[in-house]
Design a protein around this motif. Structure first.
Motif, PDB file in Angstrom:
ATOM      1  N   VAL A  63       0.841  -1.208   0.000  1.00  0.00           N
ATOM      2  CA  VAL A  63       0.000   0.000   0.000  1.00  0.00           C
ATOM      3  C   VAL A  63       0.876   1.258   0.000  1.00  0.00           C
ATOM      4  N   ASN A  64       2.126   1.107   0.493  1.00  0.00           N
ATOM      5  CA  ASN A  64       3.056   2.234   0.566  1.00  0.00           C
ATOM      6  C   ASN A  64       2.448   3.422   1.302  1.00  0.00           C
ATOM      7  N   SER A  65       2.167   3.194   2.559  1.00  0.00           N
ATOM      8  CA  SER A  65       1.411   4.185   3.330  1.00  0.00           C
ATOM      9  C   SER A  65       2.193   5.466   3.604  1.00  0.00           C
ATOM     10  N   LEU A  66       3.501   5.440   3.409  1.00  0.00           N
ATOM     11  CA  LEU A  66       4.276   6.672   3.615  1.00  0.00           C
ATOM     12  C   LEU A  66       4.465   7.445   2.305  1.00  0.00           C
ATOM     13  N   GLY A  67       3.813   6.967   1.265  1.00  0.00           N
ATOM     14  CA  GLY A  67       3.936   7.636  -0.028  1.00  0.00           C
ATOM     15  C   GLY A  67       3.339   9.040  -0.001  1.00  0.00           C
ATOM     16  N   TYR A  68       3.784   9.881  -0.924  1.00  0.00           N
ATOM     17  CA  TYR A  68       3.223  11.223  -1.022  1.00  0.00           C
ATOM     18  C   TYR A  68       3.428  11.685  -2.458  1.00  0.00           C
ATOM     19  N   LYS A  69       2.681  12.692  -2.842  1.00  0.00           N
ATOM     20  CA  LYS A  69       2.792  13.212  -4.200  1.00  0.00           C
ATOM     21  C   LYS A  69       3.853  14.305  -4.224  1.00  0.00           C
ATOM     22  N   ASN A  70       4.953  14.054  -4.924  1.00  0.00           N
ATOM     23  CA  ASN A  70       6.018  15.056  -4.935  1.00  0.00           C
ATOM     24  C   ASN A  70       5.709  16.180  -5.919  1.00  0.00           C
ATOM     25  N   SER A  71       6.466  17.235  -5.850  1.00  0.00           N
ATOM     26  CA  SER A  71       6.196  18.400  -6.698  1.00  0.00           C
ATOM     27  C   SER A  71       7.510  18.981  -7.223  1.00  0.00           C
ATOM     28  N   ASP A  72       7.452  19.618  -8.423  1.00  0.00           N
ATOM     29  CA  ASP A  72       8.645  20.268  -8.987  1.00  0.00           C
ATOM     30  C   ASP A  72       8.748  21.710  -8.521  1.00  0.00           C
ATOM     31  N   THR A  73       7.616  22.240  -8.030  1.00  0.00           N
ATOM     32  CA  THR A  73       7.590  23.674  -7.778  1.00  0.00           C
ATOM     33  C   THR A  73       7.704  24.017  -6.303  1.00  0.00           C
ATOM     34  N   VAL A  74       7.237  23.106  -5.458  1.00  0.00           N
ATOM     35  CA  VAL A  74       7.286  23.410  -4.031  1.00  0.00           C
ATOM     36  C   VAL A  74       7.912  22.209  -3.314  1.00  0.00           C
ATOM     37  N   ILE A  75       8.678  22.496  -2.274  1.00  0.00           N
ATOM     38  CA  ILE A  75       9.335  21.417  -1.531  1.00  0.00           C
ATOM     39  C   ILE A  75       8.320  20.751  -0.606  1.00  0.00           C
ATOM     40  N   LYS A  76       8.166  19.442  -0.785  1.00  0.00           N
ATOM     41  CA  LYS A  76       7.296  18.689   0.129  1.00  0.00           C
ATOM     42  C   LYS A  76       8.110  18.372   1.391  1.00  0.00           C
ATOM     43  N   PRO A  77       7.503  18.502   2.550  1.00  0.00           N
ATOM     44  CA  PRO A  77       8.260  18.263   3.782  1.00  0.00           C
ATOM     45  C   PRO A  77       8.854  16.848   3.848  1.00  0.00           C
ATOM     46  N   GLN A  78       8.093  15.869   3.354  1.00  0.00           N
ATOM     47  CA  GLN A  78       8.599  14.492   3.373  1.00  0.00           C
ATOM     48  C   GLN A  78       9.838  14.373   2.484  1.00  0.00           C
ATOM     49  N   LYS A  89      25.129  30.611  10.868  1.00  0.00           N
ATOM     50  CA  LYS A  89      24.912  30.767   9.435  1.00  0.00           C
ATOM     51  C   LYS A  89      23.448  30.501   9.134  1.00  0.00           C
ATOM     52  N   GLY A  90      22.890  31.295   8.232  1.00  0.00           N
ATOM     53  CA  GLY A  90      21.513  31.084   7.814  1.00  0.00           C
ATOM     54  C   GLY A  90      21.456  30.698   6.354  1.00  0.00           C
ATOM     55  N   ILE A  91      20.589  29.728   6.009  1.00  0.00           N
ATOM     56  CA  ILE A  91      20.388  29.330   4.610  1.00  0.00           C
ATOM     57  C   ILE A  91      18.891  29.221   4.396  1.00  0.00           C
ATOM     58  N   ARG A  92      18.417  29.730   3.270  1.00  0.00           N
ATOM     59  CA  ARG A  92      17.000  29.530   2.945  1.00  0.00           C
ATOM     60  C   ARG A  92      16.910  28.781   1.636  1.00  0.00           C
ATOM     61  N   CYS A  93      15.915  27.896   1.523  1.00  0.00           N
ATOM     62  CA  CYS A  93      15.723  27.174   0.276  1.00  0.00           C
ATOM     63  C   CYS A  93      14.239  26.998   0.017  1.00  0.00           C
ATOM     64  N   GLU A  94      13.775  27.361  -1.176  1.00  0.00           N
ATOM     65  CA  GLU A  94      12.366  27.126  -1.483  1.00  0.00           C
ATOM     66  C   GLU A  94      12.150  26.370  -2.777  1.00  0.00           C
ATOM     67  N   ASN A  95      13.218  26.043  -3.466  1.00  0.00           N
ATOM     68  CA  ASN A  95      13.090  25.392  -4.765  1.00  0.00           C
ATOM     69  C   ASN A  95      13.560  23.937  -4.654  1.00  0.00           C
ATOM     70  N   PRO A  96      12.686  22.977  -4.991  1.00  0.00           N
ATOM     71  CA  PRO A  96      13.077  21.564  -4.856  1.00  0.00           C
ATOM     72  C   PRO A  96      14.378  21.255  -5.602  1.00  0.00           C
ATOM     73  N   ALA A  97      14.613  21.934  -6.713  1.00  0.00           N
ATOM     74  CA  ALA A  97      15.803  21.647  -7.515  1.00  0.00           C
ATOM     75  C   ALA A  97      17.081  22.077  -6.814  1.00  0.00           C
ATOM     76  N   GLU A  98      16.951  23.051  -5.916  1.00  0.00           N
ATOM     77  CA  GLU A  98      18.149  23.558  -5.227  1.00  0.00           C
ATOM     78  C   GLU A  98      18.374  22.925  -3.864  1.00  0.00           C
ATOM     79  N   LEU A  99      17.448  22.034  -3.481  1.00  0.00           N
ATOM     80  CA  LEU A  99      17.472  21.521  -2.108  1.00  0.00           C
ATOM     81  C   LEU A  99      18.756  20.760  -1.796  1.00  0.00           C
ATOM     82  N   ASP A 100      19.159  19.850  -2.706  1.00  0.00           N
ATOM     83  CA  ASP A 100      20.343  19.021  -2.418  1.00  0.00           C
ATOM     84  C   ASP A 100      21.595  19.873  -2.221  1.00  0.00           C
TER      85      ASP A 100
END
Lengths: 184, 589
Positions: free
Chosen positions: B363-378, B520-531
């Motif tokens: 069932v994959n109960s920890l699954g979630y719908k990922n997004s290209d535009t917003v970072i999903k917390p999971q 040090k402070g870092i902000r990230c809002e783009n999934p592509a830049e997260l890594d």
């Protein structure tokens, strides 16, 4: 397995009690140290247990041990919890459920002040005699009786004194001990 | 050999004799003699906190990650009252703490003196035990007894309240022997009853749908207990699930691992708990977050319960085989008895059970719908987990309380005990940042990350200043959804999405805030830049406040709503969670 538990509809009040409430006398042997009574009483209030009566006094001066006799009303399941929770307190040595463990003796002492004159005074004395109450103070218009016995006997004596001029009552609470040669 | 010294010196001497290298504290008028004594020695190092609550959580993190007691030193009055939250937290989660509180001089007790409070009265119900030291002669015994009580049996916090005149008084210091040391009434039972262990193994040998349900007790019992658990699990072939507090006791990478159980546990763990025929509870306490509706909790199973605290047994759920004892010792004994009866796991007998579990896992109960535009917390936690695995460092995770805590429990994986520090019983927002400081003090070379929410972290944000002062390179990974996410989720579930005060209209700029503190402070809002941003955080040699702007209205699923049994779990594909709970369920927490 859990058939004895009724649905409660609550994630918190999980033990919907279908069991009968019982009245038990517990004997608790504790270190006589500052705050011990607060610890025991605090446990009862924090966990929502009912105390009917509580008596405490040092019983072994050399070892600085006190014995607390506490009368509680609870379902059998909660009674087990009360005993285990008391045993968990660091200064508690032993907890015995005298009611569950068989024959025990229970005694209480009360001082009862009655005021009156004429026929009432004579009737008061007759009843006091029947209950083996001692006169420990007397004036021309009052008596103080000392009566010892099971709580039920003291209850009845107080009820009888009510119409005869009962002024005030003080009771020690219960002292209880098991029958036979064993100690707790 | 008895040595004459002041009460204050006795405190430091006793800490030294107990091998205490770090204490967390904050000075004040009544505590000055102890601080003065500490100033004149080098063994005990003091970490100056910014608020006494922080000191208690640091000590908790220190204790949880090392297995040693955490030690706190605070002043009288507000120092003591500020410590109450952490003491209660430690009591609920069975964390060994010794908290020394200073008190006004004995002559002033009861006079409403400046900075006086009834510390023993206030802390009586939030400690395992507490002392008011009225005579300097008692101080050496009490100091050592406090450590014994805090660390043995079911561990917990112990308060020692020391009036200022007792700190100044001169007496003879002695190290009490084991007889004079402990309260004669305090005798925790550590060895399980042999007949009960035998009966438990007999039940396990006949089990067809067994499950190990393990808790924080396994971690408190020391690392050997986790090894025995693994050994027993492999000997039997049974599946293993754990409470929030027990994560890491059994390796998450093991094929027999089912994931966490409970309100936000996996589908497979919860269904297996519901349908099992033999449940082996090792060091867990049938908490309401685990059982859901008790009358529908695992209705057809025989239950074995191992706990060092006799009052935990039959408190919530009636069990068939109660075993009072230390989890490590009982597990070792179970291994021995199992071996004496068979040398085969029950692979064949429980094959249909594993097949059923496989369908639930699918069932994959920890699954979630990922997004290209917003970072999903999971997704953020998954990427953080992947990045930390490549670091080659020992990784310790602390959390605050709320959605991020549950996502961390679900998506960060632990293969060793003592690597996961979270406030389970009390649910204290603000726990994670100071706990991370405490962990880093104990493990200077490890990677310590506080997975946080932007609301929780502000409750103890000032401890970032402590991290900067002591050059503790903790990483604070904030999943920022501008919501008190769990409160918001419950308002969706129960209150028609009326969001009463569950969002923050004015949040600080976390990057500037970090810089203001000297981090040090870092902000990230783009999934592509997260890594890349995570890599930057991990590479920085110093404290980092990492502000991850995530999806605002993500729900934490799966979820067993209050008042529902395990098999009525809400799965991630549920579109509208607002219609699930009925009128009756609304009253629940």
């Amino acid at each position: 397995m859990n058939a004895h538990l009724q649905p409660t509809g609550s994630a918190y009040f999980i033990t919907s009690e279908t069991q009968e409430i019982e009245r038990h006398t517990l004997s608790v042997l504790v270190d006589n140290e500052p705050g011990i009574l607060a610890r025991v009483v605090g446990l009862f209030s924090a966990r929502g247990y009912n105390i009917e009566s509580l008596t405490v006094s040092e019983t072994e001066h050399g070892r600085r041990l006190s014995r607390i006799t506490v009368v509680v009303t609870a379902t059998p399941k909660v009674l087990v919890q009360i005993k285990l929770q008391l045993e968990r307190l660091v200064p508690v040595h032993k907890v015995h459920d005298l009611t569950a463990e068989g024959a025990s003796l229970e005694r209480e002492l009360a001082l009862i002040k009655v005021a009156g004159s004429g026929d009432h005074r004579a009737e008061t004395l007759r009843l006091a005699d029947a209950f083996r109450a001692q006169i420990v103070d007397a004036t021309v218009e009052s008596f103080v009786f000392e009566v010892t016995g099971k709580p039920a006997k003291i209850d009845s004596f107080i009820t009888l004194m009510q119409p005869l001029g009962l002024v005030e009552v003080v009771r020690t609470g219960l002292a209880a001990i098991s029958r036979g040669p064993q100690s707790m | 050999m008895a040595e004459k010294m002041t009460g204050a010196e006795m405190v430091i001497q006793a800490l030294t004799d107990q091998g205490v290298e770090h204490i967390f504290g904050y000075p004040g008028g009544a505590a000055l003699p102890i601080y003065d004594a500490m100033f004149q020695q080098d063994f005990v190092q003091h970490i100056l906190v910014r608020h006494e609550q922080g000191a208690t959580h640091m000590a908790e993190g220190y204790a949880r990650s090392t297995g040693k007691p955490g030690v706190v030193l605070v002043t009288s009055g507000p120092g003591a009252t500020n410590a109450v939250t952490g003491l209660t937290d430690a009591l609920m989660d069975s964390i060994p703490l010794v908290c020394i509180t200073a008190q006004v001089p004995t002559t002033l007790i009861g006079s409403d003196a400046f900075q006086e409070c009834d510390t023993v009265g206030i802390t009586r119900s939030c400690t395992k035990y507490n002392y008011l030291v009225k005579r300097v002669e008692d101080l050496p015994r009490i100091m050592h007894e406090a450590f014994l009580i805090a660390t043995t049996g079911r561990p917990g916090p112990v308060v020692i309240d020391i009036p200022k005149d007792v700190q100044f008084a001169v007496g003879e210091y002695y190290k009490p022997d084991s007889v004079t040391l402990r309260h004669q009434s305090y005798r925790p039972q550590v060895d399980g009853d042999a007949a009960a262990i035998e009966a438990a193994v007999d039940l396990m040998l006949k089990a067809e749908r067994p499950i190990f349900y393990t808790g924080g007790g396994v971690i408190n019992a020391g690392t050997e207990a986790s090894e025995h658990l693994r050994e027993l699990a492999e000997l039997t072939g049974f599946p293993v699930t754990s409470t929030l507090m027990g994560l890491g006791a059994f390796p998450a990478s093991h094929p027999q691992w089912m994931g966490m159980l409970g309100m936000h546990g996996t589908y497979e763990a919860n269904l297996a708990m519901h349908d099992c025929d033999v449940m082996i509870n090792i060091g867990a306490r049938f908490d309401d977050r685990i059982t859901g509706r008790v009358d529908a909790f695992s209705p057809n199973s025989r239950k074995i319960h191992v706990d060092i605290d006799p009052s935990s047994i039959n408190k919530v759920v009636r069990v068939d085989v109660p075993i009072v004892g230390d989890c490590g010792r009982v597990l070792a004994e179970m291994v021995r008895v199992w071996r004496s009866k068979t040398n085969q796991p029950r692979t064949e007998a429980i094959a249909p059970w594993w097949a059923e579990i496989a369908t639930w896992r699918a069932v994959n109960s920890l699954g979630y719908k990922n997004s290209d535009t917003v970072i999903k917390p999971q997704y953020a936690i998954e990427r953080l987990y992947e990045a930390t695995r490549k670091q080659g460092k020992d990784v310790f995770i602390t959390t605050e309380v709320g959605q991020h805590q549950m996502w961390a429990a679900q998506h960060f994986h632990f293969d060793k005990p003592n690597r996961w520090m979270t406030s389970g019983g009390l649910g204290t927002m603000g726990y994670g940042l100071p706990a991370a400081v405490g962990v880093q003090v104990a493990h200077p070379d490890a990677l310590v990350i506080d997975i946080a929410g932007e609301a929780s972290v502000q409750m103890t944000m000032q401890e970032l200043s402590t991290a900067v002062q002591y050059r503790l390179p903790i990483k604070i990974f904030i999943l920022n959804n501008e919501r008190m996410g769990m409160v918001r989720q419950w308002q969706d579930l129960l209150h028609g999405s009326r969001y009463a005060h569950s969002y923050s209209e004015s949040l600080p700029d976390f990057v500037k805030l970090a810089e203001a503190y000297g981090g040090k402070g870092i902000r990230c809002e783009n999934p592509a830049e997260l890594d890349a941003a995570i890599a930057e955080m991990l590479d920085y040699d110093g404290p980092v406040l990492f502000d991850v702007i995530v999806e605002k209205d993500e729900n934490c699923l799966p979820m067993i709503p209050s008042g529902k049994p395990h098999n009525e779990i809400i799965l991630p594909d549920t579109a509208n969670i607002g219609s699930i709970i009925d009128e009756k369920g609304r009253a629940l927490v």
